[in-house]
Write an enzyme that holds these catalytic residues in place. Structure first.
Site, PDB file in Angstrom:
ATOM      1  N   CYS A 161       0.949  -1.118  -0.120  1.00 46.24           N
ATOM      2  CA  CYS A 161       0.163  -0.079   0.034  1.00 46.24           C
ATOM      3  C   CYS A 161       0.733   1.202  -0.033  1.00 46.24           C
ATOM      4  CB  CYS A 161      -0.874   0.010   1.123  1.00 46.24           C
ATOM      5  SG  CYS A 161      -1.750  -1.409   1.272  1.00 46.24           S
ATOM      6  N   HIS A 173      -2.579   8.332   6.120  1.00 44.10           N
ATOM      7  CA  HIS A 173      -2.907   6.937   5.502  1.00 44.10           C
ATOM      8  C   HIS A 173      -4.188   6.557   5.672  1.00 44.10           C
ATOM      9  CE1 HIS A 173      -1.722   3.366   3.358  1.00 44.10           C
ATOM     10  NE2 HIS A 173      -1.686   2.508   4.616  1.00 44.10           N
ATOM     11  N   GLU A 186      -1.238   5.200  13.619  1.00 42.74           N
ATOM     12  CA  GLU A 186      -0.914   6.771  13.099  1.00 42.74           C
ATOM     13  C   GLU A 186      -1.168   7.871  13.930  1.00 42.74           C
ATOM     14  OE1 GLU A 186      -1.190   8.664   8.670  1.00 42.74           O
ATOM     15  OE2 GLU A 186      -2.762   7.011   9.072  1.00 42.74           O
ATOM     16  N   LYS A 202      -9.193   7.904   2.036  1.00 40.63           N
ATOM     17  CA  LYS A 202      -9.883   6.790   1.933  1.00 40.63           C
ATOM     18  C   LYS A 202     -11.150   6.737   2.512  1.00 40.63           C
ATOM     19  CE  LYS A 202      -5.383   4.310   2.088  1.00 40.63           C
ATOM     20  NZ  LYS A 202      -4.406   5.379   2.454  1.00 40.63           N
ATOM     21  N   HIS A 253      -9.796   2.123  -0.131  1.00 37.77           N
ATOM     22  CA  HIS A 253      -8.301   1.912  -0.076  1.00 37.77           C
ATOM     23  C   HIS A 253      -7.821   1.563  -1.434  1.00 37.77           C
ATOM     24  CE1 HIS A 253      -4.235   1.106   0.980  1.00 37.77           C
ATOM     25  NE2 HIS A 253      -4.315   0.398   1.956  1.00 37.77           N
ATOM     26  N   PHE A 279       1.312  -3.089   3.914  1.00 38.13           N
ATOM     27  CA  PHE A 279       1.657  -4.558   4.203  1.00 38.13           C
ATOM     28  C   PHE A 279       3.323  -4.883   4.240  1.00 38.13           C
ATOM     29  CE2 PHE A 279      -2.820  -6.828   4.029  1.00 38.13           C
ATOM     30  CZ  PHE A 279      -3.203  -6.213   5.123  1.00 38.13           C
TER      31      PHE A 279
END
Length: 412
Positions: free
Chosen positions: A163, A303, A314, A332, A337, A396
């Site tokens: 990502c 993110h 985060e 998002k 996403h 990931f």
């Protein structure tokens, strides 16, 4: 603020997203702050039957005979790249292709093409498998096809950092410019994996929201009742050049990419390090390369996946590093996403925030964020003159990337 001639500047933007496929429509959608996820026919019957899909005829947008050999993610990348190059005021038939690089992050590649050919093999044997399977499914197909289309003969790279891939591509583009290997770099990310196989896999690991009764409200970054991300697809491309070259050709800079940082959690294949050590290292590296302190940051494009673990990490990171509470948004919530495309789409959104002096709200965040210490923009856009902003991308595998952008100002 004057341009340093060696500075890396953004001169062109191109988008293909679930919120639209042109800059004005996408920006309006982000500022409206409404999720665009919907039930998808191809996912009917699955425990999670919704996603954020791109509308429109990509074959028509791409045109030409080469479209038959392109997977969906490649078509998106090509459309976005052409739009970015045109926005930069550049023409591939007039540039020195040997000095033009392409860096496009892709996490998975043509998974739908692979699945289709597995079915053909099982049903009809090896002769039914398409000879185009390999060039259509390989993740580097986007970079390769864009390079062909744009006549770009410089380095062509396809970083796969899950990502964070789109943001990694932009960071690598900056390196190609500062090292002198390229004069122009077309950089970004693309992904299209809204398929029963991938949705089932993400759902099986508990990563997706299961808010099937209200898909548009399912992606809820930083909300107390968030329960997972919503899968999306799309592409975004930025054209990057050195400021001195842009000035010499009479071009415009839309923003300055002042710094970039990357680091790895080395913690778990999918879960973020709860302490956020890798993310913090990436952010601090971006600040250092930009010559900023944490207090110089006015705004953060987070993110913000809407997953419990990522958003908690985060939130703690932002509160710890930025106690002066810069404004925070998370696209998002609107577009889901988009995996490898996310970092590039969010980089474009950060550039637009710098240009417009407007911070889009986080969709579906109707109450204060679950974790304290964040100044999240909610419900409606916030008018704010942003001089310096960060865009976070975490993937990931523990990949962390932070991009530091500032307003372009005026050339000397």
């Amino acid at each position: 603020m004057a341009w340093d001639g060696a500075a890396t500047v953004v001169t062109g933007l191109g988008l293909v997203t679930p919120a639209g496929a042109d800059e004005e429509t996408v920006w309006a959608g982000l500022c409206a702050g409404a999720g665009v996820a919907r039930h998808c026919d191809g996912l009917a019957g699955l425990p999670v039957d919704f996603a954020c899909r791109v509308d429109g005829d990509l074959d028509e947008a791409v045109g030409g005979r080469a479209v038959f050999r392109m997977a969906r993610f490649v078509k998106m990348a090509l459309v976005a790249a052409r739009r970015a190059v045109a926005d930069a005021g550049l023409r591939p038939d007039r540039w020195d292709g040997a000095r033009v690089g392409v860096v496009l992050g892709v996490g998975v590649g043509g998974v739908s093409v692979l699945v289709d050919n597995v079915r053909r093999l099982d049903a009809d044997g090896p002769l039914a498998v398409s000879p185009l399977l390999v060039p259509m499914m390989m993740p580097n197909a986007a970079a390769g096809e864009v390079a062909i289309d744009l006549r770009a003969h410089g380095p062509s790279l396809a970083p796969a950092t899950a990502c964070a891939s789109g943001a990694t591509a932009i960071a690598l583009a900056r390196d190609l410019l500062t090292s002198g290997q390229c004069d122009v770099v077309v950089a970004g990310g693309a992904e299209s994996v809204v398929t029963p196989l991938v949705v089932s896999a993400f759902a099986g690991m508990g990563a997706l929201s299961v808010r099937t009764g209200d898909p548009a409200a399912a992606s809820r970054p930083f909300a107390a009742d968030r329960d997972g991300f919503v899968l999306g697809e799309g592409a975004a491309v930025l054209v990057l050049e050195r400021a001195g070259d842009v000035r010499a050709r009479g071009g415009r800079a839309r923003a300055v990419l002042a710094g970039a940082g990357a680091a790895t959690d080395a913690h778990h294949p999918t879960a973020p390090d709860p302490a956020g050590r890798g993310a913090q290292q990436a952010v601090e590296a971006a600040l250092d390369r930009a010559g900023w302190t944490a207090r110089d940051v006015d705004h953060i494009n987070a993110h913000g996946t809407s997953t419990p673990l990522n958003d908690a990490m985060e939130s703690a990171l932002i509160a710890r590093l930025f106690p002066h509470r810069p404004s925070v948004t998370a696209p998002k919530g609107v577009i889901g996403h988009t995996l490898a495309a996310a970092g590039a789409i969010e980089a474009v959104a950060t550039v637009l925030t710098l240009e417009h002096g407007l911070v889009p709200p986080i969709a579906n965040l109707d109450a204060p964020p679950a974790e304290s210490g964040l100044d999240c923009v909610t419900k409606e856009p916030r008018r704010q003159r942003v001089e310096r902003a960060l865009s976070h991308s975490f993937g990931f595998g523990g990949h962390n990337v932070a991009l530091a952008f500032r307003r372009a100002g005026e050339p000397r």
